[in-house]
Scaffold this active site. Structure first.
Site, PDB file in Angstrom:
ATOM      1  N   LYS A 145       1.017  -1.124  -0.189  1.00  0.00           N
ATOM      2  CA  LYS A 145       0.116   0.176  -0.077  1.00  0.00           C
ATOM      3  C   LYS A 145       0.814   1.470  -0.079  1.00  0.00           C
ATOM      4  CE  LYS A 145      -3.861  -0.333   2.342  1.00  0.00           C
ATOM      5  NZ  LYS A 145      -4.591  -0.410   3.318  1.00  0.00           N
ATOM      6  N   MET A 156      -5.227  -7.428   8.374  1.00  0.00           N
ATOM      7  CA  MET A 156      -4.747  -6.275   9.602  1.00  0.00           C
ATOM      8  C   MET A 156      -5.445  -5.233   9.616  1.00  0.00           C
ATOM      9  SD  MET A 156      -0.712  -7.158   9.045  1.00  0.00           S
ATOM     10  CE  MET A 156      -0.826  -6.642   7.377  1.00  0.00           C
ATOM     11  N   ARG A 183      -3.694  -1.654  -6.297  1.00  0.00           N
ATOM     12  CA  ARG A 183      -2.683  -2.912  -6.130  1.00  0.00           C
ATOM     13  C   ARG A 183      -3.257  -3.845  -7.314  1.00  0.00           C
ATOM     14  NH1 ARG A 183      -6.026  -5.228  -0.734  1.00  0.00           N
ATOM     15  NH2 ARG A 183      -7.928  -5.541  -1.736  1.00  0.00           N
ATOM     16  N   HIS A 197     -15.957  -9.564   1.814  1.00  0.00           N
ATOM     17  CA  HIS A 197     -15.037 -10.559   2.226  1.00  0.00           C
ATOM     18  C   HIS A 197     -14.711 -11.974   1.635  1.00  0.00           C
ATOM     19  CE1 HIS A 197     -13.041 -13.468   5.340  1.00  0.00           C
ATOM     20  NE2 HIS A 197     -11.976 -12.562   5.188  1.00  0.00           N
ATOM     21  N   SER A 232      12.957 -42.842 -13.410  1.00  0.00           N
ATOM     22  CA  SER A 232      11.686 -41.911 -13.217  1.00  0.00           C
ATOM     23  C   SER A 232      11.954 -41.415 -11.440  1.00  0.00           C
ATOM     24  CB  SER A 232      10.388 -42.367 -13.498  1.00  0.00           C
ATOM     25  OG  SER A 232       9.396 -41.390 -13.077  1.00  0.00           O
TER      26      SER A 232
END
Ligand code: PEP
Ligand code: MG
Length: 869
Positions: A24, A105, A338, A454, A749
């Protein structure tokens, strides 16, 4: 020595980027320096947070004075003073880590208000209602975030007040109502903390900064970091930003916008707008916002500014952006930009479109898609041929379909999900505290909240189906029931949701696997031109082989033959073989299995015509084909089970150890392979590319004998059939002695499932349900080694095997067929090791193709960088 600098103004360049300023802060600084309208402010760095954490949660020396200097500079710019009783400067304090952790946060708005400043704000804005509203929000947010007060008390008072005043919306409360509410809130604050709400703006700021640092360590942030593999020691930055007010009146507002549709990648207006409101109203889903297009009529000037700014941001960042903005008195301010979280479908479409628009190169497009996210595109959908009735509709918040039992809270979702049940988490709205339930749920359904709520954001990130904002849904949490369009259902009843259309259906609907879409094919096609690794699939049936081919598999890297032994009609014959007293009896049973195996191989060879198919001979311990001791019906069977019992069957009589002791089993399998190859060639005119693989080899002598057996049977059957004979490398000894083993092998393999088990000494059957969970939770290990290759341990063994194997045979063919062959980081490591191919489950083939292309491009980028420096 100069002391560390902890604070940067938005208009000051810094060399630290997002690691130092957080996403940010870096975005705000970059936008400020580009000339995009951004409120003034400064960033306290992640260095400061790390120093705070390692100092036992005390602010580092000098930080206080540094903040003070930047507050002074901010006051200068704003022409207002912090804590001023007449015209106060107000700020928001916002967290911002280097890696985006949406909603995890804390943020505090309107900081700097107190009993006097609120009057000043009312005076300068001429809007007492707005000033009071800002203050009551501060007391609540500050109380919750800084002092840990439960927010419900505040919410309840607000609800009670609205009821008492007979109004439905917050905006209908008057200035006087809000003044009363402020008094009530202050009383709650006092009661909960034993102190008065702090009136000193600087005290508010310091405590808020600490609270944001502390929120880095909150349980929900920890869970989030663990889920997304974000290191714990990054820390968060803190942004102190001059407040702009979206709730000043009808010429103000707030919103969120995406530069392209985050679900589909389509261009167009995409976002939400709320007039006369502050940002958290949108994010928290408190008021249901209007589509962004409605802003055009209401705030035309700001709307035009917004469109222009969105265009500039995309051009600047050359990527789809997710922005938060506020309009104060017709003036637009960007609060955040963002790189937008998007569905895999949107990521792919936007990348292809941006190449067409000349914004990015094809290589950029390939690099930009997160291979782990492609799983999403391959999610189940409702079977279009099935019949169902849509009980209710909500927003198509995250694509894919899921059926599962209704659960009404995150704890239950976690419990039942972990127990292996498919559950749909049904909530009024989710919050970051629900994260543990969201992780375990197959799908999410909410009654409230928009596409940026959300639940929607988190589900999209996780690639889970989500239907949000379903109006027809109501929940009675005390009765543990829901009603959906008139029908009442209980917790535990089955529900189906389609996150692609927003449909909610009562009961179970059959699901089908989706098809690769055209845009994805385009990007994968671009990637295929760069990658060095071939991508094969692990497939045991013609159906899986066909699916794998559709996804672009270039062969089968592992066909496990034991699954063919498990088929219902074959199991009795397999048991007959195991129960036989001697070789003769076993051969009789094997003769019955031979044509069945041959049929299996023929079908697989035909599905993979023109591409190599690696057939692995029988691997598991024999007891896996017998019932448990308790279930055994006769005494003879019980005796045999006891004879075969081993304390550590995964380290016991399995793989080539079995093949050497009971050679007739492998003989039958080799015979079936060779006969199938010959039959297919006769039928189609094309010879299958056959590779016969022996499992669990540790010693050269084991493979020497088995190669002899293989050659002998093949010679007997059809000397003209061509094939390779090789081995799994899945034991540490095999890695170390790869030089000797290579002498007997045409190919290796890597069986990294067993190699991880044996190199780490972690049981692959038990570790994940037991101590490994603890290890991951406590950070003893950062990643599950059965999921992401333990590069420094198991990877080193592989490196030794590659070097030593190729020292004996420079052109030895090398691949991997453990689960890691479909995990992006592990694929990158296989590229680096110089393997020829990776092999993974059919649905992961696109992901492996992309990861392999990205690894090749990254290597080229590093080489170009080295050459130019
Ligand atoms: C392995 O061990 O990595 C492997 C591919 O074989 P399996 O999982 O069948 O043991
Ligand atoms: Mg194995």
């Amino acid at each position: 020595m100069a002391s560390t600098r902890f604070v940067y103004d938005f208009d000051e360049p810094s060399a630290g980027g997002r690691e130092l300023l957080g996403g940010k802060g870096a975005g705000l600084a970059e936008m400020t320096q580009m000339g995009v309208p951004v409120p003034a402010g400064f960033t306290i760095t992640t260095d400061a947070c790390r120093a705070y954490m390692s100092n036992g949660k005390t602010l580092p020396d000098g930080l206080g004075e540094e903040i003070e200097r930047h507050v002074s500079a901010l006051q200068e710019k704003a022409g207002k003073r912090f804590g001023d009783a007449n015209d106060p400067l107000l700020v928001s304090v916002r967290s911002g880590a280097a890696v985006s952790m949406p909603g995890m946060m804390d943020t505090i708005l309107n900081l700097g208000l107190n009993d006097e400043a609120v009057q000043g704000l009312a005076g300068t804005t001429g809007n007492e209602r707005f000033a009071n509203d800002s203050y009551r929000r501060l007391i609540q947010m500050y109380g919750e975030v800084v002092d840990g007060i439960d927010g419900h008390g505040f919410e309840q008072e607000l609800t009670d007040l609205k009821r008492a005043r007979g109004v439905a919306q917050d905006v209908d409360l008057t200035a006087d109502d809000l003044a009363d509410l402020i008094e009530t809130y202050k009383a709650i604050y006092n009661e909960e903390t034993g102190r008065d709400f702090p009136q000193d703006a600087r005290e508010q700021l310091t405590r808020a900064v600490r609270a944001v640092f502390d929120s880095w360590d909150s349980p929900r942030a920890q869970v989030y970091r663990r889920t997304y593999g974000i290191p714990d020691d990054l820390g968060t930055a803190v942004n102190v930003v001059q407040m702009v007010f979206g709730n000043k009146g009808d010429e103000s507002g707030t919103g969120v916008a995406f530069t392209r549709d985050p679900s589909t990648g389509e261009q167009g207006l995409y976002g939400e707008f709320l007039p006369n409101a502050q940002g958290e109203d949108v994010v928290a889903g408190i008021r249901t916002p209007a589509p962004l297009a409605e802003m055009r009529g209401k705030l035309p000037h700001a709307f035009e500014q917004l469109l222009e700014t969105m265009r500039r941001l995309e051009e600047h960042y050359r990527d789809m952006q997710d922005i938060e903005f506020t309009v104060e008195d017709q003036e637009l301010y960007l609060l955040q930009t963002r790189s937008a979280k998007r569905t895999a479908a949107a990521a792919v479409k936007a990348a292809v479109d941006m190449v067409d628009e000349g914004l990015i190169s094809r290589e950029d497009a390939i690099a930009r898609i997160d291979p782990a996210q492609l799983d999403q595109l391959l999610h189940p959908m409702l079977d279009p041929t099935a019949h169902w009735e849509v009980a209710a509709k909500g927003l198509n918040a995250s694509p894919g379909a899921a059926s599962g039992k209704i659960v009404l809270d995150a704890d239950t979702a976690e419990l039942r999900g972990k127990a292996g049940e498919s559950v749909i988490l049904v909530r009024w709205e989710t919050t970051p505290d629900d994260i543990h339930g969201l992780i375990q749920a197959a799908g999410i359904l909410t009654a409230h909240g928009g596409m940026t709520s959300h639940a929607a954001v988190v589900a999209r990130g996780m690639g889970k189906p989500c239907v949000a904002g379903c109006d027809a849904l109501s929940i009675d949490i005390s009765a543990r029931t829901i009603t959906l369009g008139g029908q009442t259902l209980s917790e535990g009843d089955v529900l189906t949701i389609d996150g692609g259309t927003g449909a909610v259906i009562v009961g179970e609907v059959p699901l089908v696997a989706p098809q690769v879409n055209d845009d994805l094919e385009t990007v994968l096609g671009w990637g295929d031109e760069h990658r060095r690794l071939r991508v094969r699939a692990n497939a045991d049936t013609p159906e899986d082989a066909a699916k794998a081919r559709e996804f672009g598999a270039e062969g089968i890297g592992l066909c496990r033959t034991e699954h063919m032994f498990m088929a219902e009609e074959r199991l009795p014959v397999v048991r007959e073989m195991i129960m036989a007293d001697g070789e003769e009896g076993r051969r009789k049973a094997l003769d019955k299995l031979l044509p069945m195996q041959q049929g299996d191989f023929e079908a697989i060879f035909e599905a993979m015509a023109g591409l190599p198919v690696t057939i692995r001979l029988l691997d598991p311990p024999l007891h896996e084909f017998l019932p448990s001791l308790e279930q055994a019906t006769d005494e003879r069977m019980r005796r045999r089970i006891k004879q075969l019992q081993e304390a550590n069957p995964m380290l016991g009589t399995r793989g080539c150890r079995l093949g050497l002791q009971w050679p007739e089993v492998y003989e039958m399998q080799v015979r079936a392979v060779i006969r199938a190859a010959r039959a297919v060639e006769e039928r189609t005119g094309e010879a299958p590319l056959v590779e016969i693989m022996h499992p669990l080899v540790a010693f050269e002598e084991e493979l020497r004998r088995l190669r002899e057996l293989t050659v002998h049977v093949a010679e007997q059957e059809a000397p003209e059939v061509e094939y390779l004979c090789g081995t799994m490398i899945e034991l540490p000894r095999a890695c170390v002695r790869a030089d000797e083993i290579a002498a007997q092998a045409d190919f290796f393999s890597f069986g990294t499932n067993d190699l991880t088990q044996t190199a780490l000494g972690f049981s692959r059957d038990d570790a994940e349900g037991k101590f490994l969970t603890y290890y991951l939770e406590e950070g003893v290990l950062k990643k599950n080694p059965f999921e992401t290759l333990d590069v420094s341990g198991v990877g080193d063994l592989m490196r030794i095997a590659v070097e030593r194997g190729r020292a004996t045979k420079p052109h030895l063919k090398l691949g991997i067929c453990g689960e890691h062959g479909g995990e992006p980081k592990s694929v990158a490591f296989c590229h680096e090791l110089g393997l020829d191919y990776v092999s993974c489950s059919p649905y992961r083939v696109p992901l492996a193709r992309l990861a392999a292309a990205q690894a090749a491009l990254a290597e080229r980028g590093a080489a170009e960088y080295a050459a130019s420096h």
